[in-house]
Design a protein around this motif. Structure first.
Motif, PDB file in Angstrom:
ATOM      1  N   LEU A 188      -7.198 -10.721   5.761  1.00 41.36           N
ATOM      2  CA  LEU A 188      -7.497 -11.429   7.714  1.00 41.36           C
ATOM      3  C   LEU A 188      -6.848  -9.977   8.293  1.00 41.36           C
ATOM      4  O   LEU A 188      -7.395  -9.824   9.573  1.00 41.36           O
ATOM      5  CB  LEU A 188      -6.573 -12.360   7.943  1.00 41.36           C
ATOM      6  CG  LEU A 188      -6.282 -13.749   7.697  1.00 41.36           C
ATOM      7  CD1 LEU A 188      -5.194 -14.001   8.108  1.00 41.36           C
ATOM      8  CD2 LEU A 188      -7.784 -14.265   7.236  1.00 41.36           C
ATOM      9  N   ALA A 189      -6.847  -8.627   7.487  1.00 40.63           N
ATOM     10  CA  ALA A 189      -6.998  -7.562   8.232  1.00 40.63           C
ATOM     11  C   ALA A 189      -8.438  -6.704   8.238  1.00 40.63           C
ATOM     12  O   ALA A 189      -8.942  -6.753   7.729  1.00 40.63           O
ATOM     13  CB  ALA A 189      -6.546  -6.641   7.129  1.00 40.63           C
ATOM     14  N   ASN A 190      -8.306  -6.546   9.769  1.00 40.27           N
ATOM     15  CA  ASN A 190      -8.941  -5.783  10.385  1.00 40.27           C
ATOM     16  C   ASN A 190      -9.029  -4.295  10.264  1.00 40.27           C
ATOM     17  O   ASN A 190      -7.829  -3.321   9.647  1.00 40.27           O
ATOM     18  CB  ASN A 190      -9.219  -6.020  11.724  1.00 40.27           C
ATOM     19  CG  ASN A 190      -9.832  -6.956  12.084  1.00 40.27           C
ATOM     20  OD1 ASN A 190     -10.411  -7.381  11.899  1.00 40.27           O
ATOM     21  ND2 ASN A 190      -8.771  -6.950  13.272  1.00 40.27           N
ATOM     22  N   HIS A 206      -5.362  -3.540   9.908  1.00 38.37           N
ATOM     23  CA  HIS A 206      -4.050  -3.694  10.445  1.00 38.37           C
ATOM     24  C   HIS A 206      -4.923  -3.569  11.596  1.00 38.37           C
ATOM     25  O   HIS A 206      -3.967  -4.026  13.032  1.00 38.37           O
ATOM     26  CB  HIS A 206      -3.113  -3.093   9.728  1.00 38.37           C
ATOM     27  CG  HIS A 206      -2.312  -3.811   8.699  1.00 38.37           C
ATOM     28  ND1 HIS A 206      -2.805  -4.596   7.910  1.00 38.37           N
ATOM     29  CD2 HIS A 206      -2.356  -3.322   7.767  1.00 38.37           C
ATOM     30  CE1 HIS A 206      -1.686  -4.499   6.614  1.00 38.37           C
ATOM     31  NE2 HIS A 206      -1.342  -3.828   6.778  1.00 38.37           N
ATOM     32  N   LEU A 207      -6.071  -2.950  12.191  1.00 36.08           N
ATOM     33  CA  LEU A 207      -6.551  -3.097  13.318  1.00 36.08           C
ATOM     34  C   LEU A 207      -6.562  -4.575  13.769  1.00 36.08           C
ATOM     35  O   LEU A 207      -6.653  -5.451  14.014  1.00 36.08           O
ATOM     36  CB  LEU A 207      -7.656  -2.111  13.302  1.00 36.08           C
ATOM     37  CG  LEU A 207      -7.556  -1.056  13.004  1.00 36.08           C
ATOM     38  CD1 LEU A 207      -9.478  -0.310  12.240  1.00 36.08           C
ATOM     39  CD2 LEU A 207      -6.755  -0.075  13.344  1.00 36.08           C
ATOM     40  N   GLN A 208      -6.427  -3.832  15.490  1.00 27.78           N
ATOM     41  CA  GLN A 208      -6.759  -5.287  16.773  1.00 27.78           C
ATOM     42  C   GLN A 208      -7.643  -5.839  16.606  1.00 27.78           C
ATOM     43  O   GLN A 208      -8.625  -5.061  16.432  1.00 27.78           O
ATOM     44  CB  GLN A 208      -5.606  -5.224  18.392  1.00 27.78           C
ATOM     45  CG  GLN A 208      -6.722  -3.990  18.706  1.00 27.78           C
ATOM     46  CD  GLN A 208      -6.271  -3.968  19.808  1.00 27.78           C
ATOM     47  OE1 GLN A 208      -4.527  -3.572  20.161  1.00 27.78           O
ATOM     48  NE2 GLN A 208      -7.441  -3.590  21.365  1.00 27.78           N
ATOM     49  N   GLU A 209      -7.744  -7.005  16.654  1.00 28.79           N
ATOM     50  CA  GLU A 209      -8.847  -7.503  17.169  1.00 28.79           C
ATOM     51  C   GLU A 209      -9.735  -6.778  18.039  1.00 28.79           C
ATOM     52  O   GLU A 209      -9.777  -6.781  19.398  1.00 28.79           O
ATOM     53  CB  GLU A 209      -9.517  -8.821  17.654  1.00 28.79           C
ATOM     54  CG  GLU A 209     -10.208 -10.204  17.891  1.00 28.79           C
ATOM     55  CD  GLU A 209      -9.934 -11.076  18.206  1.00 28.79           C
ATOM     56  OE1 GLU A 209     -10.993 -12.842  18.349  1.00 28.79           O
ATOM     57  OE2 GLU A 209      -8.524 -11.217  19.139  1.00 28.79           O
ATOM     58  N   ASN A 210     -11.757  -6.734  17.543  1.00 24.36           N
ATOM     59  CA  ASN A 210     -12.331  -6.209  18.471  1.00 24.36           C
ATOM     60  C   ASN A 210     -11.738  -4.432  19.059  1.00 24.36           C
ATOM     61  O   ASN A 210     -12.449  -3.521  19.392  1.00 24.36           O
ATOM     62  CB  ASN A 210     -12.410  -6.231  19.449  1.00 24.36           C
ATOM     63  CG  ASN A 210     -13.380  -7.649  19.398  1.00 24.36           C
ATOM     64  OD1 ASN A 210     -14.136  -8.302  18.814  1.00 24.36           O
ATOM     65  ND2 ASN A 210     -12.646  -9.103  20.611  1.00 24.36           N
ATOM     66  N   GLY A 211     -11.153  -3.984  17.384  1.00 27.09           N
ATOM     67  CA  GLY A 211     -10.314  -2.257  17.675  1.00 27.09           C
ATOM     68  C   GLY A 211     -10.957  -1.633  16.994  1.00 27.09           C
ATOM     69  O   GLY A 211     -10.494  -0.260  16.803  1.00 27.09           O
ATOM     70  N   SER A 212     -12.163  -1.429  16.659  1.00 34.23           N
ATOM     71  CA  SER A 212     -13.136  -0.484  16.105  1.00 34.23           C
ATOM     72  C   SER A 212     -13.932   0.653  16.880  1.00 34.23           C
ATOM     73  O   SER A 212     -14.148  -0.405  18.241  1.00 34.23           O
ATOM     74  CB  SER A 212     -14.243  -1.160  15.416  1.00 34.23           C
ATOM     75  OG  SER A 212     -15.072   0.356  14.542  1.00 34.23           O
ATOM     76  N   ALA A 213     -14.134   1.646  17.411  1.00 32.43           N
ATOM     77  CA  ALA A 213     -14.374   2.197  18.485  1.00 32.43           C
ATOM     78  C   ALA A 213     -15.186   3.489  17.525  1.00 32.43           C
ATOM     79  O   ALA A 213     -16.307   4.015  18.330  1.00 32.43           O
ATOM     80  CB  ALA A 213     -13.775   2.838  18.816  1.00 32.43           C
ATOM     81  N   VAL A 214     -15.890   2.525  16.462  1.00 33.77           N
ATOM     82  CA  VAL A 214     -17.339   3.360  16.094  1.00 33.77           C
ATOM     83  C   VAL A 214     -18.077   2.156  15.048  1.00 33.77           C
ATOM     84  O   VAL A 214     -17.445   1.023  14.573  1.00 33.77           O
ATOM     85  CB  VAL A 214     -16.635   4.072  14.296  1.00 33.77           C
ATOM     86  CG1 VAL A 214     -16.520   6.016  14.859  1.00 33.77           C
ATOM     87  CG2 VAL A 214     -15.803   3.194  14.082  1.00 33.77           C
TER      88      VAL A 214
END
Length: 278
Positions: A188-190, A206-214
């Motif tokens: 379940l890890a981003n 372990h990034l947050q939901e919708n936590g990508s900037a790329v």
């Protein structure tokens, strides 16, 4: 490292049964490699297609009767990204008056098996200048790093995560909003995966939901904003997991990385020590 086994993959051109084992990291269950075959007047041609943005290594074994191949088996083949089938082996009848048969097994995994990490490369701390964070778990840590060279920085959800080394974004996963301190949450890890010039890869996890900037396919530079930290996946709390690895059949072979921790100072980071980016 999870292994996904798909059995009885039949290709009608030869009525052969393939055993396919896919080795993936962080729960990547849909493989991008396609292996097909086509009968010819003189025998058989085997093709492979890589639909991903990064190279993959294929390990192929073939048994044959009344056939000879232009490739020595077992073979290890690096398949670069392509949308067109590539010929990887041509099998030709030895005696045209007789029948022939063959069987095949193959394994594939992401990356080029020939990649060697540039151990002298100095990584940047993956957070903003002036921010200070504790490295809560280091290489071989007892909570979740047994047998691997990975590090964790404890940081609040939503902290900016920066690129530690230039490269190509080859994977982005950001749809999860779940995490727990148990391995049942591992998949379940981003995360964001970046391919480096030397063929090594880095995971920011372990990034947050919708936590990508790329986005996949984007080139990123050292210090670029790539995402936001979180607590998704196998996590006891909010933190950033960082690891660098080179591919192998046994799984990702993680490597120790030097970081710039002060002007003129490079070092391997130590567990339970706080570091400030500059």
């Amino acid at each position: 490292m999870k292994r996904y086994v798909f059995e009885n993959m039949k290709y009608t051109t030869t009525k052969l049964v393939f055993l396919l084992t896919v080795i993936c990291g962080y729960g990547q269950s849909n493989g991008p490699i396609q292996i097909t075959d086509q009968k010819t007047r003189d025998g058989l041609t085997i093709y492979a297609t890589n639909e991903d943005i990064l190279p993959y290594t294929i390990e192929l074994s073939v048994t044959q009767t009344n056939l000879e191949s232009d490739l020595t088996f077992p073979a290890k083949i690096v398949l670069e990204p392509t949308t067109e089938p590539r010929v990887i082996a041509v099998l030709t009848k030895k005696d045209p008056s007789k029948g022939w048969s063959y069987g095949s097994q193959f394994t594939y995994y992401k990356g080029d098996y020939r990649a060697k990490h540039e151990d002298g490369y100095i990584y940047a701390l993956p957070f903003e200048k002036g921010r200070k964070f504790l490295m809560s778990q280091g290489y071989g840590g007892s909570f979740s790093h047994q047998g691997k060279k990975a590090i964790d920085f404890t940081m609040p959800v939503g902290t900016k995560v920066l690129c530690a080394r230039p490269g190509l974004v080859v994977r982005v996963k950001e749809a999860s909003n779940q995490g727990c301190p148990d391995q049942s949450c591992m998949e379940l890890a981003n995360l964001i995966t970046i391919l480096h010039e030397d063929g090594s890869l880095a995971d920011y996890v372990h990034l947050q939901e919708n936590g990508s900037a790329v986005e996949v396919g984007q080139q990123v530079s050292r210090g670029d904003l790539i995402g936001y930290s979180g607590a998704t996946g196998f996590a006891s709390g909010a933190h950033l997991h960082f690891e660098v690895y080179v591919p192998s059949r046994e799984g990702n072979e993680t490597v120790a990385t030097l970081f710039q921790t002060a002007p003129g100072k490079q070092e391997l980071l130590k567990e339970k020590v706080s570091y400030t980016a500059f």
